[in-house]
Write an enzyme that holds these catalytic residues in place. Structure first.
Site, short mmCIF file in Angstrom:
data_model
loop_
_atom_site.label_atom_id
_atom_site.label_comp_id
_atom_site.label_asym_id
_atom_site.label_seq_id
_atom_site.Cartn_x
_atom_site.Cartn_y
_atom_site.Cartn_z
N GLY A 21 0.81 -1.21 0.00
CA GLY A 21 0.00 0.00 0.00
C GLY A 21 0.84 1.25 0.00
CB ALA A 22 4.30 1.81 -1.13
CG ASN A 23 -0.92 3.45 -4.03
OD1 ASN A 23 -0.90 2.28 -3.65
ND2 ASN A 23 -2.04 4.15 -4.13
N GLY A 25 -1.18 7.50 1.66
CA GLY A 25 -1.31 7.48 3.12
C GLY A 25 -0.04 7.10 3.85
N GLY A 27 1.60 4.30 3.87
CA GLY A 27 2.56 3.59 3.04
C GLY A 27 3.40 4.53 2.21
CB SER A 151 -6.26 -0.10 13.94
OG SER A 151 -7.22 0.82 14.43
CE1 TYR A 176 -9.40 -1.18 9.61
CE2 TYR A 176 -10.05 -0.15 11.67
CZ TYR A 176 -9.13 -0.31 10.65
OH TYR A 176 -7.95 0.41 10.67
#
Length: 310
Positions: A21-23, A25, A27, A151, A176
């Site tokens: 998820g590096a693209n 937020g 990440g 979280s 979640y």
């Protein structure tokens, strides 16, 4: 670690870091900090186009390092396996794996493999990815680290193994919370197994507090609720810290000499929602070793991935 910031990160020249998820937020901010420290950052992104756009943007600001985009869709185990195979072939070893990507509070959906989406992406996809990259983590010189993003919502989670995929009863927030509780059960159980195998790999968990990212908006967006979008915008503005600040616990867990494995790192400010990273204690349910072992077994069965600890 009082007041620790990304400016205190050690030089990471010659190290390889995988960030899911590096693209966007957390990440994105993590990838930027690792690259600025000199690391080769493997940006594991669901979309190659969005990943390349993020990499181009980061390259404008960092002093060194390298950013390589690879496709990895955590909602598709075939994509996870293909990414792991490509990473093992491309890199001599992996020094840090950041299991960061996630989805939050979305309407019930299923992954390509039929898993409830939040459990499937947040836990099962990362479980499969970590297992398939373990040989590369063990191949790195010196200690390598696996950092799993959880979280404080884990406190609202419950491991109901009779309805793990929330087929009978689905609540977007309870699902979640379950996925984030699963992250912690996994991270702690992984550390126990790594320690028993005397592997030069450690597992650490972290959480970002309340960070102002796009994560909060996917649920309202998919529900088509402009009211919920507005509420989230106000909440992020009032309570949220920046994504760069929210990424600090992940960065600290990945690089600090104080980390020995099995810790939980989060922001130490107001209600653990903001501030500099510190070691914290997750709830009792996350430390239930019987649940952790059961979740491990179920995760192996569902993903088809077994870990080789050597």
């Amino acid at each position: 670690m009082s007041g620790w910031t990304a400016d205190e990160m050690p030089a990471m020249d010659g190290e390889t870091v995988v960030v899911t998820g590096a693209n966007s937020g957390l990440g994105y901010e993590g990838a930027k900090a690792f690259a600025d420290a000199g690391a080769t950052v493997v940006m594991a992104c669901r979309s190659a186009e969005r990943g390349e756009a993020a990499a181009t943007d980061i390259r404008r600001t960092v002093r060194g390092g390298a950013l390589n985009v690879h496709v990895c869709d955590l909602a598709d185990l075939d994509s996870v396996a293909a990414f792991a195979e490509e990473a093992i072939e491309t890199y001599d070893g992996i020094d840090v794996l950041c299991n960061n990507a996630g989805v939050m509070a979305i309407p019930r959906q299923e992954t390509a493999d039929g898993f409830e989406m939040q459990l499937g992406v947040n836990h099962l996809g990362h479980f499969a990815l970590t297992g398939q990259l373990l040989s590369a983590l063990r191949a790195s010189e010196g200690e390598s680290r696996i950092v799993t993003q959880s979280s404080q919502a884990h406190t609202a989670g419950e491991m109901d193994f009779s309805d793990l995929q929330s087929e009978r009863d689905y609540g977007k927030w309870s699902a979640y919370g379950r996925s984030k509780l699963a992250n912690l059960l996994f991270a702690y159980e992984l550390q126990r197994r790594l320690r028993e195998a005397d592997a030069d790999v450690v597992s650490v968990a972290c959480h970002p507090g309340y960070a102002d990212t796009d994560l909060q908006f996917r649920g309202p967006r998919e529900m088509g609720s402009s009211v919920r979008m507005g509420v989230m915008k106000v909440a992020n503005a009032v309570f949220g810290q920046s994504a760069a600040q929210g990424a600090l616990p992940m960065l600290y867990a990945a690089v600090s000499d104080d980390v020995i494995g099995g810790e939980y790192v989060g922001p130490g400010g107001f209600l653990d929602m903001r501030g500099a990273p510190e070691f914290q204690t997750s709830n009792a349910a996350s430390q239930d070793e019987a649940d952790a072992e059961r979740l491990w077994t179920v995760s192996e069965e569902l993903t088809g991935v077994s870990y080789d600890f050597g």
